[in-house]
Motif scaffolding. Structure first.
Motif, short mmCIF file in Angstrom:
data_model
loop_
_atom_site.label_atom_id
_atom_site.label_comp_id
_atom_site.label_asym_id
_atom_site.label_seq_id
_atom_site.Cartn_x
_atom_site.Cartn_y
_atom_site.Cartn_z
N ASN A 169 -6.70 3.12 1.84
CA ASN A 169 -5.75 2.11 2.31
C ASN A 169 -5.93 1.85 3.80
O ASN A 169 -5.58 0.78 4.29
CB ASN A 169 -4.31 2.54 2.01
CG ASN A 169 -3.99 2.48 0.53
OD1 ASN A 169 -4.75 1.97 -0.27
ND2 ASN A 169 -2.84 3.02 0.17
N GLU A 210 -11.40 -9.21 -0.55
CA GLU A 210 -12.63 -8.46 -0.23
C GLU A 210 -13.88 -9.21 -0.71
O GLU A 210 -14.98 -8.66 -0.64
CB GLU A 210 -12.59 -7.09 -0.90
CG GLU A 210 -11.50 -6.18 -0.38
CD GLU A 210 -11.91 -5.44 0.88
OE1 GLU A 210 -13.12 -5.23 1.11
OE2 GLU A 210 -11.01 -5.08 1.65
N CYS A 243 -14.46 -4.38 -8.66
CA CYS A 243 -13.22 -3.64 -8.45
C CYS A 243 -12.83 -2.99 -9.78
O CYS A 243 -12.68 -3.68 -10.79
CB CYS A 243 -12.12 -4.57 -7.97
SG CYS A 243 -10.53 -3.74 -7.71
N TYR A 249 0.83 -1.20 0.00
CA TYR A 249 0.00 0.00 0.00
C TYR A 249 0.87 1.25 0.00
O TYR A 249 1.96 1.26 0.60
CB TYR A 249 -0.89 0.05 1.24
CG TYR A 249 -2.09 -0.88 1.19
CD1 TYR A 249 -3.10 -0.68 0.24
CD2 TYR A 249 -2.22 -1.91 2.09
CE1 TYR A 249 -4.20 -1.52 0.21
CE2 TYR A 249 -3.32 -2.75 2.06
CZ TYR A 249 -4.31 -2.55 1.11
OH TYR A 249 -5.39 -3.38 1.06
N ARG A 258 -7.89 3.27 -3.44
CA ARG A 258 -6.75 2.63 -2.80
C ARG A 258 -5.58 2.69 -3.77
O ARG A 258 -5.77 2.76 -4.98
CB ARG A 258 -7.07 1.18 -2.43
CG ARG A 258 -8.25 1.12 -1.46
CD ARG A 258 -8.65 -0.28 -1.15
NE ARG A 258 -9.91 -0.25 -0.41
CZ ARG A 258 -10.34 -1.25 0.32
NH1 ARG A 258 -9.64 -2.35 0.41
NH2 ARG A 258 -11.48 -1.15 0.96
N LYS A 296 -6.13 -8.37 -3.80
CA LYS A 296 -6.88 -7.47 -2.90
C LYS A 296 -8.38 -7.66 -3.12
O LYS A 296 -9.16 -7.68 -2.18
CB LYS A 296 -6.49 -6.01 -3.12
CG LYS A 296 -5.04 -5.70 -2.83
CD LYS A 296 -4.69 -5.89 -1.38
CE LYS A 296 -3.26 -5.43 -1.11
NZ LYS A 296 -2.80 -5.76 0.22
#
Length: 155
Positions: free
Chosen positions: A52, A120, A89, A12, A60, A116
């Motif tokens: 983040n 999620e 996303c 990140y 992000r 990522k």
């Protein structure tokens, strides 16, 4: 590890990364012949710091380091979709410093977003590019599926 044998880390974005992030994002924007005011840089970076940190519905950002040197970035966000229960996303920006292209870094950044999204519970990841972005499309054709959709903008 990239194809060229260098050590890569994808993590990140952190507050201390702002100067290098600006350098990389400026390179991305220059490719698309875009100039943005400093206010947009500040706002975008601040939003990614919030995203983040776990603030819902914020962007992000990930930074790729090659042998400890910032070499690429990716920006993404999660959003609702009327055809799905789970979020989607959107991978908005992807850039690799020209000195590190062809090393597998672009693929690693996309795969980091895939990871990522999976974490999620979000299996759908998508992005846009311009038709003339032939170099990037060679990668995208290997790691994604080209759709027939055409994008329109409000005039």
């Amino acid at each position: 590890m990239t194809d060229s044998g260098h050590d890569i880390t994808i993590r990140y974005l952190e507050p201390g990364d702002e100067a290098e992030w600006r350098r990389l994002w400026t390179g991305y924007l220059e490719f698309y012949e875009t100039v943005l005011p400093d206010e947009v840089y500040r706002s975008s970076f601040d939003r990614m710091m919030q995203g983040n940190a776990g603030v819902a519905n914020e962007y992000r950002g990930l930074l790729a380091l090659v042998d400890g040197k910032p070499a690429g970035l990716v920006h993404y966000l999660f959003h609702r979709h009327g055809w799905k229960i789970e979020n989607c996303c959107y991978l908005q920006d992807l850039f690799v410093d020209p000195a590190f292209r062809g090393t597998g870094l672009g693929r690693a950044l996309i795969e980091a977003v895939y990871e990522k999204a999976d974490a999620e519970g979000c299996p759908a990841v998508y992005w846009l590019t311009q038709e003339f972005n032939h170099t990037a499309r060679q990668l995208y054709d290997r790691i994604g599926v080209l759709t027939p959709f055409i994008k329109y903008n409000r005039p």
